[in-house]
Scaffold this motif. Structure first.
Motif, PDB file in Angstrom:
ATOM      1  N   ALA A 116       0.838  -1.192   0.000  1.00 55.84           N
ATOM      2  CA  ALA A 116       0.000   0.000   0.000  1.00 55.84           C
ATOM      3  C   ALA A 116       0.875   1.245   0.000  1.00 55.84           C
ATOM      4  O   ALA A 116       2.074   1.191   0.285  1.00 55.84           O
ATOM      5  N   PHE A 171      -9.194  13.054   2.109  1.00 52.85           N
ATOM      6  CA  PHE A 171      -9.042  11.804   2.849  1.00 52.85           C
ATOM      7  C   PHE A 171     -10.042  11.777   4.001  1.00 52.85           C
ATOM      8  O   PHE A 171     -10.158  12.756   4.753  1.00 52.85           O
ATOM      9  N   PRO A 189      -1.356   9.364   6.046  1.00 50.21           N
ATOM     10  CA  PRO A 189      -2.256   8.571   5.202  1.00 50.21           C
ATOM     11  C   PRO A 189      -1.921   7.089   5.297  1.00 50.21           C
ATOM     12  O   PRO A 189      -0.764   6.709   5.527  1.00 50.21           O
ATOM     13  N   SER A 190      -2.921   6.249   5.125  1.00 48.21           N
ATOM     14  CA  SER A 190      -2.701   4.803   5.132  1.00 48.21           C
ATOM     15  C   SER A 190      -3.756   4.146   4.261  1.00 48.21           C
ATOM     16  O   SER A 190      -4.787   4.738   3.935  1.00 48.21           O
ATOM     17  N   GLY A 191      -3.489   2.902   3.886  1.00 46.73           N
ATOM     18  CA  GLY A 191      -4.429   2.164   3.050  1.00 46.73           C
ATOM     19  C   GLY A 191      -4.050   2.233   1.593  1.00 46.73           C
ATOM     20  O   GLY A 191      -3.073   2.874   1.199  1.00 46.73           O
ATOM     21  N   ARG A 192      -4.839   1.550   0.764  1.00 46.92           N
ATOM     22  CA  ARG A 192      -4.593   1.508  -0.670  1.00 46.92           C
ATOM     23  C   ARG A 192      -5.685   2.272  -1.404  1.00 46.92           C
ATOM     24  O   ARG A 192      -6.854   2.223  -1.001  1.00 46.92           O
ATOM     25  N   PRO A 193      -5.329   2.977  -2.481  1.00 49.37           N
ATOM     26  CA  PRO A 193      -6.364   3.671  -3.253  1.00 49.37           C
ATOM     27  C   PRO A 193      -7.417   2.662  -3.721  1.00 49.37           C
ATOM     28  O   PRO A 193      -7.058   1.542  -4.094  1.00 49.37           O
ATOM     29  N   VAL A 196      -7.962   5.291   0.906  1.00 51.17           N
ATOM     30  CA  VAL A 196      -6.894   5.870   1.707  1.00 51.17           C
ATOM     31  C   VAL A 196      -7.528   6.754   2.780  1.00 51.17           C
ATOM     32  O   VAL A 196      -8.341   7.624   2.484  1.00 51.17           O
TER      33      VAL A 196
END
Length: 739
Positions: A116, A171, A189-193, A196
């Motif tokens: 990610a 976000f 920020p974290s996670g995958r598009p 996010v």
């Protein structure tokens, strides 16, 4: 393998060669073994490696193998920077080289998007072609880059609106912490598009409070805005150094410093008088002797090189040097003895530089004069400048300058009249006005004296066969000239590609356009875009814009590291005492030039964005009003416009232009209605309604005034397509635009 030695320490180059060619990790132990070092030599090697790390030659990770800065280690920690169509790209997490960090493609062994954005990985790298690829060894605990933004509440959910106006996404905030709606925050920020989210890491306060806009730029661009205790202590210590008796004493001369009224530092002062033999003028350009206080390898020097330059905002300055130097002992203040590096010039009657010499001197500035006051005094207004100084200092300076001006006009440098915006604040940091800076003869006078000194510095070093950090501005590329030819053709202006291109070539275009041409401002901006970007380099490539063959920056060592290097080279070449240029720095001018050029571009972007934020804040109370604007950019999806005399770009989407399809002509930079023929082109003046002004991002949004839309069918308007459609000849796809 490099040849090993058994006597004494290896040189820096030998160590770098060994690290680069070693087939195994090269740590301190391996280097000592390779060069047969024992006892005290090992202790000296440790100190040498630390110096090389501080100088940016090698990495400084303790207990690990070294690698040359600018190279990618065989095993290193990477951070995922982007994920495009399943392809993962990462950059080294630690990168201290003076070149941009490389983007490395991450190979995931068949797994698609398992990583990610901002994930950290330990990876093995290998060269492929001209780049590198990385093989994931293991995933590490995440340590994301932080995003600067403003908290926004929508219903019961909080969102982060980034302050970077190029970032179109918002976000969802997963952890608000102590932040409140409207706060300026740093968030992780974290996670995958496309999922996010962001966690608030730090609350910075009210983004619309006075003096917040520069802090946004400081955080966004990672500017170093504080000095360490060691650097400050060193600044205080060196500020007390005695000037010494060996300096040339120029304190009896009526030298004056002419600067902006709001100048934060004063690093140059000038003097001139007619020669007794009638052969022109003697002139002195005295520059703060920063090299006397900031010695190579010192804490001050390392910090100055890391910053590269000072960054100037409307409300503050982020200085290259601590206050004790930049605005005190190195600032040329009225009535205060100061150390200077003096450039003595013999200016001929025709304005030519007949001779020059450089000396360390002691000066005492007779007055710090604002440009406006100097100009008014020369125009006959009494009371703003001591009448004695008008006669003894200003009038001789103006007489000599007229000769320099004649020489300037003879060589025909590029003359683009593009006004600079000035933001005026009150004592509490509130905006009083935003307006173009007035261009006076006093500005031109100081500029031409500085140019003369810069030319003299470059030529003096060339004659001494000493290293020069040139200010390089190359002639436009053929690609840019072809684009300019196509563009000018839309105004029925011919431009021959076969001619020898000189600055005067562009000046003639401006003259042909004339002062009253509707497209004059637009054409001037296009001519600016045609120019190459100036940079620093040890190569003798000349300065195209100034029409000069040899040009260096000598006149602002308080705020530019390049000037400090030129000062050191002059100190060494003329044997003027301590603080000269180390031999090793001379061999690294190319990489240092790349480094400080990059830092200069970063500073310019930070300054420009901050002024945009101030402009947006200034216009926030005028949302809904009709403003006089000018189109500054045209794209298939709409056009950008700026408020006349203020600046600040805003978008007008093509979808609101009318009940028809608008065709985009890339060469002409126009949007043309298929049915009505209504045209929007670069440089066009028009009235627009200000729909939004966002001070946090500096972005504006415009709409057409009521009644300007071609028809009442809003549903049809919303369906208007602005991208090229299949089967339509002549539609041109957007290829992107630099700047």
């Amino acid at each position: 393998m490099p040849k090993k030695t058994t006597t004494g320490l290896p040189t820096r180059k030998q160590i770098l060669d060994f690290i680069a060619t070693s087939d195994q990790p090269a740590g301190k132990r391996e280097i000592a073994r390779a060069f047969a070092l024992h006892g005290h030599d090992k202790i000296a090697l440790k100190a040498l490696l630390k110096d090389m790390a501080d100088e940016g030659l090698i990495d400084s990770a303790p207990g690990r193998a070294f690698h040359k800065m600018g190279g990618v280690p065989k095993v290193t920690v990477l951070r995922v920077a982007s994920i495009d169509d399943g392809e993962v790209w990462a950059i080294p997490e630690q990168w201290h080289a003076e070149t941009p960090a490389p983007k490395i493609r991450v190979l995931e062994r068949g797994r698609r998007s398992a990583l990610a954005l901002n994930d950290r990985i330990l990876a093995r790298t290998e060269e492929r072609g001209r780049g590198h690829v990385a093989h994931v060894m293991k995933k590490l605990q995440r340590s994301a880059d932080l995003v600067l933004g403003v908290v926004r509440l929508e219903g019961e959910r909080h969102f982060l609106t980034p302050v970077d106006k190029r970032e179109r996404r918002e976000f969802a905030i997963s952890d608000l912490g102590d932040a409140q709606p409207g706060d300026l925050v740093l968030a992780e920020p974290s996670g995958r598009p496309p999922r996010v989210t962001a966690r608030v890491d730090a609350v910075l306060g009210d983004p619309f409070a006075p003096r917040s806009f520069s802090m946004i730029a400081i955080h966004k661009h990672g500017l170093r805005d504080t000095f360490g205790d060691e650097t400050i202590a060193e600044a205080k210590r060196v500020a007390g150094l005695p000037l010494g008796e060996e300096r040339e004493d120029l304190t009896h001369l009526p030298i004056v410093a002419i600067d902006p009224e709001d100048a934060r530092d004063h690093d140059d002062a000038i003097w001139a008088r007619a020669r007794d033999d009638g052969d022109g003028w003697d002139a002195i350009v005295a520059i703060a002797d920063v090299s006397f206080y900031v010695r190579p390898g010192s804490s001050l020097d390392k910090e100055a090189r890391a910053r590269g330059n000072s960054v100037y905002f409307p409300d503050r300055v982020v200085p290259m040097l601590p206050h004790e130097l930049s605005s005190d002992i190195c600032s040329l203040k009225e009535g205060q003895p100061r150390a200077a590096l003096a450039c003595h010039l013999h200016v001929g009657k025709d304005g030519a530089l007949n001779s020059w010499r450089f000396a360390r001197a002691k000066i005492c500035v007779s007055a710090n004069i604002a440009y406006e006051n100097a100009q008014a005094a020369m125009d006959g207004t009494a009371g703003l400048v001591d009448p004695h100084l008008v006669e003894s200092a200003l009038k001789p300076l103006w007489d000599c300058w007229r000769a320099l001006l004649a020489a300037r006009e003879k060589r025909e440098p590029l003359e683009l009249d593009l006004p600079e915006r000035r933001v005026v604040l009150d004592e509490k940091g509130r905006i009083m006005s935003v307006a173009p800076r007035e261009r006076l003869d006093a500005h031109r006078l100081v500029e031409d004296y500085m140019i003369a000194a810069n030319v003299a510095a470059a030529k003096a070093l060339e004659r001494k066969k000493a290293p020069v950090m040139y200010r390089v501005h190359e002639a436009p590329s053929r690609e840019k000239l072809v684009a300019l030819k196509d563009y000018l053709a839309t105004f029925d202006l011919e431009f021959a590609l076969g001619q020898v291109i000189r600055p005067a070539t562009f000046n003639r275009i401006i003259a042909r356009v004339g002062p009253d041409h509707d497209g004059r401002a637009e054409i001037m901006e296009q001519l600016l875009r045609t120019q190459m970007q100036a940079r620093y380099s040890p190569e003798t490539l000349g300065h195209f814009g100034l029409s000069l063959g040899a040009y260096a920056h000598f006149t602002s060592p308080i705020r530019r590291y390049a000037d400090l290097l030129v000062h050191r080279a002059l100190v060494s070449a003329y044997q003027l005492g301590e603080g000269g240029l180390p031999a090793e720095d001379a061999t690294r001018f190319e990489e240092i030039g790349v480094h400080i050029s990059m830092l200069e571009r970063r500073a310019m972007e930070a300054e420009r964005e901050t002024v945009d934020r101030y402009v947006a804040a200034f216009l926030a109370d005028r949302v809904g009003q009709i403003l006089n604007c000018r189109i500054t950019g045209v794209q298939p999806f709409g056009f950008f416009a700026t408020v006349l005399d203020l600046g600040g770009d805003g978008l007008v989407p093509a979808a609101i232009l009318g009940n028809e399809y608008f065709r985009y002509d890339e060469k002409a930079q126009t949007l043309v209605g298929e049915v009505s023929g209504e045209t929007y082109r670069m440089g066009q003046k028009l009235e627009l309604k200000l729909a939004e002004a966002n001070p946090a991002s500096g972005a504006l949004r415009f709409e057409l005034p009521e009644g300007k839309f071609a028809g009442p069918d809003r549903q049809r308007r919303d369906r208007v397509r602005t991208a090229p459609r299949r089967g339509r000849p002549g539609n041109i796809r957007h290829q992107g635009r630099r700047r």
